[in-house]
Design a protein around this motif. Structure first.
Motif, short mmCIF file in Angstrom:
data_model
loop_
_atom_site.label_atom_id
_atom_site.label_comp_id
_atom_site.label_asym_id
_atom_site.label_seq_id
_atom_site.Cartn_x
_atom_site.Cartn_y
_atom_site.Cartn_z
N ASP A 623 0.73 -0.72 -0.30
CA ASP A 623 0.29 0.03 0.18
C ASP A 623 1.07 1.16 0.10
O ASP A 623 1.37 1.40 0.95
CB ASP A 623 -1.22 0.24 1.17
CG ASP A 623 -2.07 1.52 1.40
OD1 ASP A 623 -1.99 1.53 0.47
OD2 ASP A 623 -1.55 1.79 2.55
N ILE A 624 1.04 2.09 -0.66
CA ILE A 624 1.39 3.07 -1.09
C ILE A 624 0.65 4.64 -1.36
O ILE A 624 -0.13 4.37 -1.74
CB ILE A 624 2.40 3.46 -2.69
CG1 ILE A 624 3.30 2.30 -2.74
CG2 ILE A 624 3.27 4.61 -2.70
CD1 ILE A 624 3.39 2.28 -4.56
N LYS A 625 0.83 5.42 -0.08
CA LYS A 625 -0.54 6.49 0.46
C LYS A 625 0.03 7.41 -0.86
O LYS A 625 1.31 7.78 -1.21
CB LYS A 625 0.31 6.81 1.80
CG LYS A 625 -0.80 7.92 2.34
CD LYS A 625 -0.29 8.47 3.93
CE LYS A 625 -0.81 9.39 4.63
NZ LYS A 625 -0.99 9.57 5.48
N GLY A 626 -1.71 7.43 -1.15
CA GLY A 626 -2.07 8.59 -2.35
C GLY A 626 -1.86 8.66 -3.95
O GLY A 626 -1.51 9.28 -4.12
N TYR A 627 -0.79 6.79 -3.39
CA TYR A 627 -0.42 6.33 -4.95
C TYR A 627 -1.67 6.22 -5.86
O TYR A 627 -2.75 5.49 -5.11
CB TYR A 627 0.26 5.70 -5.27
CG TYR A 627 0.81 4.80 -6.49
CD1 TYR A 627 1.64 5.85 -7.06
CD2 TYR A 627 0.78 3.19 -6.18
CE1 TYR A 627 1.95 5.23 -8.59
CE2 TYR A 627 1.27 2.79 -7.82
CZ TYR A 627 1.90 3.85 -8.60
OH TYR A 627 2.03 3.50 -10.03
N THR A 628 -2.15 6.45 -6.89
CA THR A 628 -3.19 6.25 -7.99
C THR A 628 -2.89 5.35 -9.01
O THR A 628 -3.91 5.15 -10.16
CB THR A 628 -3.99 7.49 -8.15
OG1 THR A 628 -2.94 8.50 -8.68
CG2 THR A 628 -4.31 8.43 -6.96
#
Length: 670
Positions: A623-628
């Motif tokens: 999970d990469i925070k803010g990655y879309t």
């Protein structure tokens, strides 16, 4: 010299008129046209409260842009916006007309899409009444136009009010199972078990003025390929598979629903994302489901370009139909228009009359539910057969005699033994029937065109549509984004059997619950697809339900609404649909595995994440925070001591990464 000046002046006038209109204009010797897409305003009828409007668009998005309503997708705002569909709305603009248009013999106003009950006025004169979202409408306005300040006004009646009125008028005769059956409008706008109820209205496609002297001759239609649907008796029943140019093709894909509750939001860039999720998951077919829309030309262009075949439903789903002449005439014009619009696309391989109506009438208990007498039952079935078995195939053949047509998908419900041996199958024993996933070994049909397993949306989406107080099971807001009947109960039943005892599920964090539902969906699709593909050539097609979502919701979709990001199952499907390796089938349920702390470590170099586990790990979620964007893989397994490289598709600076495995979640969820 004078002639040159006169021509230059005419051209100048045309350009000036176009500029002030804010319209686009194209011309040739045969026809000139002008988009009418600027200066629009809208108001609730009788309120005279005119606000800026966007065309193409719909009333909900116009209200939102004018800050007159909150975000319809946020928290439980959906139920607060029901009032919109009960009102009538009107749109207006003014436009000028260059001399070149007025000189032509014919001036037509053309509407590629009006949603849905619309009365059109030009300079105060009524020129058109529309009642079908799926038809192109036009009116000759030669006698109504002037050079300047033409007022175009469109009044939309509430579709919900109209269908309720029509249903009431027909009583005690009832057309199951919803008054939406009366209107030729996207059926999902009335709500579905994965979608909100936003019964829209508005100018949802382009409006233009066309001028010409002689009508253009229609180009001769040439079928792009040889299309066959092979249904031949064999020792097991009857085959069901497609041959393209005499070659049998195993179809791997998904069902496609409209990608937004508000159709005007679907830009070409959004379509690029959606079709990429199909192509990159190794799919070669999408079924355009009958409760949505006939998609945009750009959508089919993308399918053509990317080698994705299309199963095209006509837009009927889950209701019987009115039998009156006006309704049939309306559908005839719709069918002919849409087939002629779409037939040149090589991707389309089959036309299908409807989604699930045949099996619904025979199996869903409508006769008892609506206390239907024998006379009404006979009439309903007679009207059904007249439309789907007689009329539509005849109308299709008149404009596209080369493609196969099937009257309904499927012909047999999943509880019938014939659904496994002939025709296409919607196998919902898994999920709706709460059957074990392993039942696929015995219940794989000749062509499985629907099957599925739910999961929560990505946790980043839950954070986006909720506040902290909503993030517990089963908050009112979370329930507002779970539309399936007994949806959480069914999810819990499968989690209980395949991952973890759910006795204390209400004490789990929503984040852990979301993770487990996505692992469940991953496991389900991986194994169902593996089983189905292992039965080729008995089985010649697998179309999972569903590729996409139209809003943030717990659903069967393998991608998330926001940014079309993959859910865990997308990665499983991508692997299971590969042609270069044989799909694997799990022999042990995750709940029966003896997991130890994997002690995963990772490092980042550029766009590469390298992971290593001391002990074997299951469903490793990066999970990469803010990655879309996407990752090259996710929710994967790691063997003890194995090193795995994961590529970040879109560069991101200083990524904030969290690694979660099944052991972690099972350890903290009691």
């Amino acid at each position: 010299m004078n002639r040159i000046k006169k021509n230059n002046l005419s051209m100048l006038l045309l350009l000036v008129a176009t500029y002030f209109l804010g319209t686009s204009c194209s011309s040739n010797q045969e026809k000139i046209s002008m988009e009418i897409n600027k200066g629009w305003q809208f108001s609730e009828v009788t309120k005279n409260d005119w606000r800026p409007a966007t065309v193409p668009g719909e009333v909900h998005t116009d209200l939102l842009k004018n800050k007159m309503i909150p975000d319809p997708f946020y928290r439980d705002n959906e139920k607060k916006l029901v009032w919109i569909e009960k009102k009538d709305w009107e749109y207006k603009t003014t436009f000028n007309v260059a001399p070149e248009f007025l000189k032509k013999k014919n001036n037509l106003l053309v509407f590629d899409g009006l949603d849905t009950y619309a009365t059109v006025y030009i300079n105060g004169i009524e020129i058109l009444n529309a009642n079908n979202m799926f038809r192109q409408w036009s009116a000759d306005v030669k006698q109504n136009l002037k050079a300047e300040n033409n007022e175009l006004r469109i009044v939309f009646k509430s579709a919900q009010n109209v269908v309720d009125s029509l249903a009431k008028k027909d009583l005690p005769y009832v057309i199951p199972d919803n008054p939406r059956c009366y209107v030729r409008k996207a059926q999902y706008h009335f709500g579905w078990d994965w979608g909100p109820k936003f019964t829209t209205c508005g100018i949802w496609k382009a409006v233009r003025l066309e001028a010409y002297d002689e009508k253009e001759t229609e180009e001769e239609y040439k079928v792009p390929h040889k299309y066959e649907l092979v249904q031949e008796k064999d020792t097991a029943g009857t085959s069901f598979y497609f041959k393209i140019d005499d070659k049998a093709v195993y179809m791997k894909g998904a069902n496609y629903i409209p990608s937004d509750a508000f159709l005007s939001r679907m830009t070409n860039a959004e379509y690029d994302k959606v079709i990429a999720t199909a192509k990159d998951a190794n799919m070669n077919m999408l079924r355009i489901w009958g409760g949505g829309i006939y998609e945009s030309d750009y959508f089919y262009d993308l399918c053509d370009k990317n080698g994705i075949y299309v199963w095209q439903d006509f837009m009927f789903a889950g209701t019987m139909v009115p039998g009156d002449k006006d309704f049939f005439d309306n559908v005839r014009e719709e069918v002919k228009y849409q087939v002629k619009r779409l037939r040149h696309h090589p991707s389309i391989v089959v036309w299908c009359g409807n989604n699930e109506i045949d099996e619904a009438f025979k199996n869903w208990g409508w006769q008892k539910q609506f206390k239907m007498n024998k006379k009404d039952s006979i009439k309903l079935w007679g009207d059904y057969k007249r439309l789907f078995q007689d009329s539509i195939p005849k109308w299709v053949k008149e404009v596209d005699p080369h493609r196969p047509y099937v009257s309904s998908s499927p012909l047999f419900g999943w509880g019938k033994k014939e659904s496994i041996t002939q025709g296409d199958s919607h196998y919902w024993g898994i999920w709706w029937g709460i059957e074990d996933i392993e039942v696929a070994h015995k219940k794989t049909g000749r062509f499985v065109s629907e099957y599925g397993m739910q999961a929560m949306p990505n946790y980043s989406t839950i954070e986006k549509i909720t506040i902290e107080e909503d993030r517990h099971l089963y908050s009112d807001v979370l329930k507002a984004h779970q539309k399936a009947g007994k949806g959480f109960t069914k999810l819990n039943s499968y989690i209980h059997r395949y991952f973890k005892d759910t006795t204390n599920v209400k004490t789990w964090s929503v984040k852990d619950y979301t993770y487990l539902t996505q692992c469940l969906q991953h496991y389900s699709f991986k194994n169902i697809i593996g089983i189905q593909r292992s039965k080729e050539p008995y089985n010649m097609g697998t179309l999972l339900w569903q590729l996409n979502d139209c809003w943030p919701v717990a659903s069967w979709s393998i991608t998330d609404y926001y940014n079309r990001q993959p859910k865990a199952a997308w990665y499983a499907v991508k692997e299971a649909y590969r042609d270069d390796v044989k799909p694997t089938i799990d022999k042990v349920r995750p709940i029966d595995l003896k997991l130890e702390n994997p002690q995963i470590t990772f490092k980042i170099e550029g766009n590469t994440i390298t992971l290593k586990a001391v002990k074997a790990a299951k469903y490793v979620w990066i999970d990469i925070k803010g990655y879309t964007g996407r990752l090259s893989d996710n929710y994967f397994d790691l063997k003890a001591g194995e090193e795995k490289n994961i590529t970040i598709q879109t560069p991101i600076s200083k990524p904030e990464i969290t690694i979660t495995s099944l052991f972690d979640v099972l350890s903290r969820s009691k």
